[in-house]
Design an enzyme around this catalytic site. Structure first.
Site, PDB file in Angstrom:
ATOM      1  N   SER A 183       0.791  -1.178  -0.162  1.00  0.00           N
ATOM      2  CA  SER A 183       0.115  -0.126  -0.092  1.00  0.00           C
ATOM      3  C   SER A 183       0.910   1.059   0.027  1.00  0.00           C
ATOM      4  O   SER A 183       2.260   1.000   0.243  1.00  0.00           O
ATOM      5  CB  SER A 183      -0.892  -0.074   1.319  1.00  0.00           C
ATOM      6  OG  SER A 183      -1.702   1.149   1.518  1.00  0.00           O
ATOM      7  N   TYR A 240      -2.910  -0.122  10.380  1.00  0.00           N
ATOM      8  CA  TYR A 240      -2.790  -0.477   8.877  1.00  0.00           C
ATOM      9  C   TYR A 240      -1.329  -0.246   8.467  1.00  0.00           C
ATOM     10  O   TYR A 240      -0.991  -1.114   7.755  1.00  0.00           O
ATOM     11  CB  TYR A 240      -4.165   0.218   8.350  1.00  0.00           C
ATOM     12  CG  TYR A 240      -4.189  -0.074   6.917  1.00  0.00           C
ATOM     13  CD1 TYR A 240      -4.719  -1.319   6.541  1.00  0.00           C
ATOM     14  CD2 TYR A 240      -3.417   0.411   5.774  1.00  0.00           C
ATOM     15  CE1 TYR A 240      -4.759  -1.752   5.238  1.00  0.00           C
ATOM     16  CE2 TYR A 240      -3.621   0.140   4.650  1.00  0.00           C
ATOM     17  CZ  TYR A 240      -4.450  -1.064   4.261  1.00  0.00           C
ATOM     18  OH  TYR A 240      -4.255  -1.353   2.960  1.00  0.00           O
TER      19      TYR A 240
END
Length: 257
Positions: free
Chosen positions: A148, A161
């Site tokens: 990501s 996250y």
């Protein structure tokens, strides 16, 4: 030997994509399937996995299923070993399964932290280990870990996250260090901001969308199908000498301040 454009083809290669019942995982399955791969749809729910595989077959894509929960090590090892024995080799693995839990870091619940890490990080480790043991025996394989922009950048409310995706980026490098000698290429594919079910709240937040479009050189949200080109490249023989790298597909977001 000169370059062969056919090195981008995946004809007949079997690709397992975890968490491919919807969202980015499903679109990656479509992309790999369009390049000729036999895609293996993974979900915890058997009926859902079978329905998605049937849908892809109607679209002209060869599709099979492997049902397991990426957080259940015993279950996934049994499922992968059985699949290898009965259906054929998994030559491409895409570790896509992931979840998001948002909260201020000082208020983040321990249970949410552990759940997120079990899926986003532990799942990548367990599934990769199960598949890699077969790849090592064959002397070849491709592993694509879905990272990501949060593998590099942090934002308020999603620090855990970001921690999980930063760890996946480094685990990818570790896979390269350990498994390259066995003919395995392990690389990361890092999406920027794409309009998916996981970030529906952000897509619907007008202020955030305006900020994102100004922050991203491309000036827009990504379209999930725009991830497929990089995925096909990393899954194909065209990338045989690329290992331990992370490709950011983010409209330039991580390249500017």
């Amino acid at each position: 030997m000169s370059f062969n454009i056919n090195s981008f083809q995946l004809n007949g290669r079997r690709a397992l994509i975890t968490g491919s019942g919807k969202g980015i995982g499903l679109e990656l399955a479509r992309g790999l399937g369009a390049a000729g791969a036999i895609v293996v749809i993974n979900d915890r729910n058997r009926e859902k996995a079978q329905a998605v595989a049937a849908q892809l077959r109607e679209e002209g894509i060869s599709a099979e299923t492997a049902v397991f929960d990426v957080t259940d090590r015993a279950q996934l090892f049994a499922a992968i070993n059985t699949f290898e024995a009965s259906s054929g080799p998994i030559e491409i693995l895409v570790n896509n399964a992931g979840i998001q839990r948002r909260a201020p870091l000082e208020d983040y619940e321990a249970n949410d932290w552990h759940e997120l890490m079990r899926v986003n990080l532990d799942g990548v480790f367990h599934v990769s280990q199960a598949v890699a043991r077969h790849m090592i025996a064959r002397g070849r394989g491709k592993i694509i870990n879905i990272c990501s922009v949060q593998s590099e950048l942090a934002r308020p409310s999603i620090a855990p996250y970001a921690a999980s995706k930063g760890a996946v980026k480094m685990l990818t490098k570790g896979m390269c260090a350990e498994w390259a000698c066995h003919g395995i290429q392990a690389n990361g594919l890092a999406p920027g901001y794409f309009a998916t079910e996981m970030n529906r709240a952000l897509v619907d937040d007008q202020a955030f969308s305006q900020w994102l479009c100004k922050r991203t050189p491309a000036g827009r949200w990504g379209k999930v199908e725009e991830l497929c080109g990089a995925a096909v490249f990393l899954a194909s023989p065209a990338s045989d000498f690329i290992n331990g790298q992370t490709i950011f597909v983010d409209g330039g977001l991580t390249s500017v301040v």
